[in-house]
Design an enzyme around this catalytic site. Structure first.
Site, mmCIF file in Angstrom:
data_model
loop_
_atom_site.group_PDB
_atom_site.id
_atom_site.type_symbol
_atom_site.label_atom_id
_atom_site.label_comp_id
_atom_site.label_asym_id
_atom_site.label_seq_id
_atom_site.Cartn_x
_atom_site.Cartn_y
_atom_site.Cartn_z
ATOM 1 N N SER A 10 41.595 10.567 0.379
ATOM 2 C CA SER A 10 41.506 9.441 -0.552
ATOM 3 C C SER A 10 42.320 8.285 0.005
ATOM 4 O O SER A 10 43.155 8.463 0.898
ATOM 5 C CB SER A 10 42.030 9.830 -1.943
ATOM 6 O OG SER A 10 43.434 10.062 -1.897
ATOM 7 N N LEU B 33 46.675 12.558 -0.420
ATOM 8 C CA LEU B 33 47.134 11.450 -1.263
ATOM 9 C C LEU B 33 47.950 10.504 -0.403
ATOM 10 O O LEU B 33 48.904 10.917 0.264
ATOM 11 C CB LEU B 33 47.994 11.974 -2.411
ATOM 12 C CG LEU B 33 48.692 10.922 -3.286
ATOM 13 C CD1 LEU B 33 47.665 10.066 -4.034
ATOM 14 C CD2 LEU B 33 49.639 11.603 -4.282
ATOM 15 N N ILE C 76 50.285 14.674 2.039
ATOM 16 C CA ILE C 76 50.733 13.309 1.804
ATOM 17 C C ILE C 76 50.412 12.500 3.051
ATOM 18 O O ILE C 76 50.794 12.885 4.165
ATOM 19 C CB ILE C 76 52.251 13.247 1.514
ATOM 20 C CG1 ILE C 76 52.587 14.070 0.257
ATOM 21 C CG2 ILE C 76 52.690 11.790 1.326
ATOM 22 C CD1 ILE C 76 51.923 13.609 -1.013
ATOM 23 N N LYS C 77 49.699 11.405 2.882
ATOM 24 C CA LYS C 77 49.300 10.567 4.014
ATOM 25 C C LYS C 77 50.410 9.570 4.349
ATOM 26 O O LYS C 77 50.812 8.778 3.493
ATOM 27 C CB LYS C 77 47.996 9.825 3.705
ATOM 28 C CG LYS C 77 46.792 10.741 3.557
ATOM 29 C CD LYS C 77 45.546 9.989 3.114
ATOM 30 C CE LYS C 77 44.968 9.164 4.234
ATOM 31 N NZ LYS C 77 43.656 8.569 3.839
ATOM 32 N N ILE C 78 50.858 9.599 5.597
ATOM 33 C CA ILE C 78 51.901 8.696 6.091
ATOM 34 C C ILE C 78 51.392 8.068 7.380
ATOM 35 O O ILE C 78 50.921 8.788 8.268
ATOM 36 C CB ILE C 78 53.220 9.438 6.349
ATOM 37 C CG1 ILE C 78 53.721 10.120 5.079
ATOM 38 C CG2 ILE C 78 54.285 8.486 6.892
ATOM 39 C CD1 ILE C 78 54.978 10.957 5.272
#
Length: 393
Positions: free
Chosen positions: A43, A107, A138-140
């Site tokens: 997403s 996310l 978790i997208k970083i």
């Protein structure tokens, strides 16, 4: 056998680059899992901005949360986490069956934190704890600051989807950050199995150089960069350093192909999916690309671990005046700016919805005013007053 099944049999995971509440509630996502071999999803703020703008699925919650005094950012993360929990639960059987290799959702952290290492670390840990789903990444971004945060977040045991990678060099830095984190966990006596994927954006290369190179080089640079990166990925997995980590129980940081929708009408609408077919990778597809590939996609060959003719292709672009290293940095900078723009548009949309919905509720609670009328002659047409309410869709 459909073509998505062929990708699955090849060893490539197909993930959906989309999530909306409508997809979850009307069974579409389950259909993609059952019939298109979709085994995960990603997403981003743009996806949610469009979902909130063009549907009413989030209206009641936005109104309720805004009334409670929550910020636009808080509202977004609560909405997104609720959706991603549902999606994570749909993928849970896949996650379990593959021992955590597949069945993930992602996310994205606020891009406003891109250059703040400590804030990125804290927020990544907080969001993952809030979601309460082990199969949530978790997208970083894999920027210089992001790679510092990525190492610390993975060391803390939080799964990470490294995003906004555009070159082999950027990928290798993200891979090194991952391995350092796992080595530190082993030294600290912690479980070395913390999942991660590294997302290389492909088609944006071709968009960036289209007007700068001859026509015979169009739509070739993105695949060449991907081939170079795939070769480095395979060499890393064969390196003594990684093999030692694997023996200790570490899980491969899988390479993920992103930005794989065709953006040029001169090429096939499944071009990037076909060219990026490769074992032990992930391809995250926009919904339209998933459906078109499922309908008429073809797999003619798979990517070579030796990179095929990637270096020769890249040399042609350099001869044409393209500075590959400079452009890679530029694309990452532009990508960060684009994510920030999308984030701001998302929060503005939530704010606009909050105001519109609040005004609509207040208007419904007010009695309809009586409009006095003047006596008119029988032949005079009756004026019918229409009441319009502006609603964002």
């Amino acid at each position: 056998m459909n073509t998505t099944q062929q990708l699955h049999d090849l060893g490539q995971s197909v993930w959906l680059d989309n999530i909306t509440r409508e997809l979850l509630q009307n069974g579409t996502l389950q259909n993609y899992i059952d019939n298109y071999n979709v085994t995960g999803l990603t997403s981003n703020p743009t996806i949610y901005e469009q979902a909130i703008r063009h549907s009413h699925f989030y209206d009641e919650e936005i109104k309720e949360k805004a009334t409670e005094g929550k910020t636009n950012s808080e509202i977004f993360f609560e909405l997104a986490i609720e959706d991603l929990r549902q999606a994570a639960d749909l993928f849970a059987p896949i996650h379990k069956a593959t021992s955590g290799v597949d069945g993930w959702v992602s996310l994205e952290i606020s891009p406003l934190l891109a250059n703040d290492v400590n804030a990125t670390i804290s927020e990544a840990i907080r969001l993952h704890e809030s979601a309460q789903r082990e199969n949530l990444f978790i997208k970083i971004p894999g920027t210089p600051s992001g790679c510092i945060a990525i190492e610390e977040v993975i060391f803390a045991g939080v799964p990470v989807n490294v995003t906004l990678l555009f070159s082999c060099e950027q990928y290798m830095k993200a891979g090194s950050a991952y391995m350092r984190a796992i080595e530190r966990r082993i030294a600290a006596g912690l479980n070395p199995k913390v999942a991660s994927v590294a997302s290389l954006f492909v088609s944006r290369w071709d968009v960036a150089v289209k007007d700068k190179v001859p026509a015979d080089l169009h739509n070739k640079l993105g695949i060449a960069i991907a081939q170079r990166t795939y070769r480095a990925y395979q060499h890393l997995l064969d390196s003594p350093r990684w093999l030692d980590l694997a023996k200790a129980g570490a899980q491969t940081q899988r390479l993920l192909w992103a930005s794989t929708g065709s953006k040029d009408s001169a090429i096939s609408d499944t071009f990037y999916v076909q060219e990026l077919a490769s074992p032990n990778t992930i391809n995250t597809l926009p919904e339209k690309t998933l459906l078109t590939f499922g309908d008429h996609g073809l797999i003619g060959h798979t990517m070579s671990v030796d990179g095929d003719n990637a270096e020769q292709e890249i040399a042609l672009f350099m001869k044409a005046g393209i500075d590959i290293d400079l452009l890679a940095g530029q694309l990452q900078t532009e990508g960060t700016a684009s994510f920030t723009k999308s984030w701001n548009e998302l929060l503005a949309m939530i704010n606009s919805k909050s105001v519109t919905l609040a005004n609509g509720e207040a208007e419904k609670q007010q009695p309809t005013p009586t409009i006095p009328t003047e006596p008119t002659a029988p032949s005079r047409p009756t004026l019918r007053l229409k009441k319009y309410s502006k609603e964002l869709t």
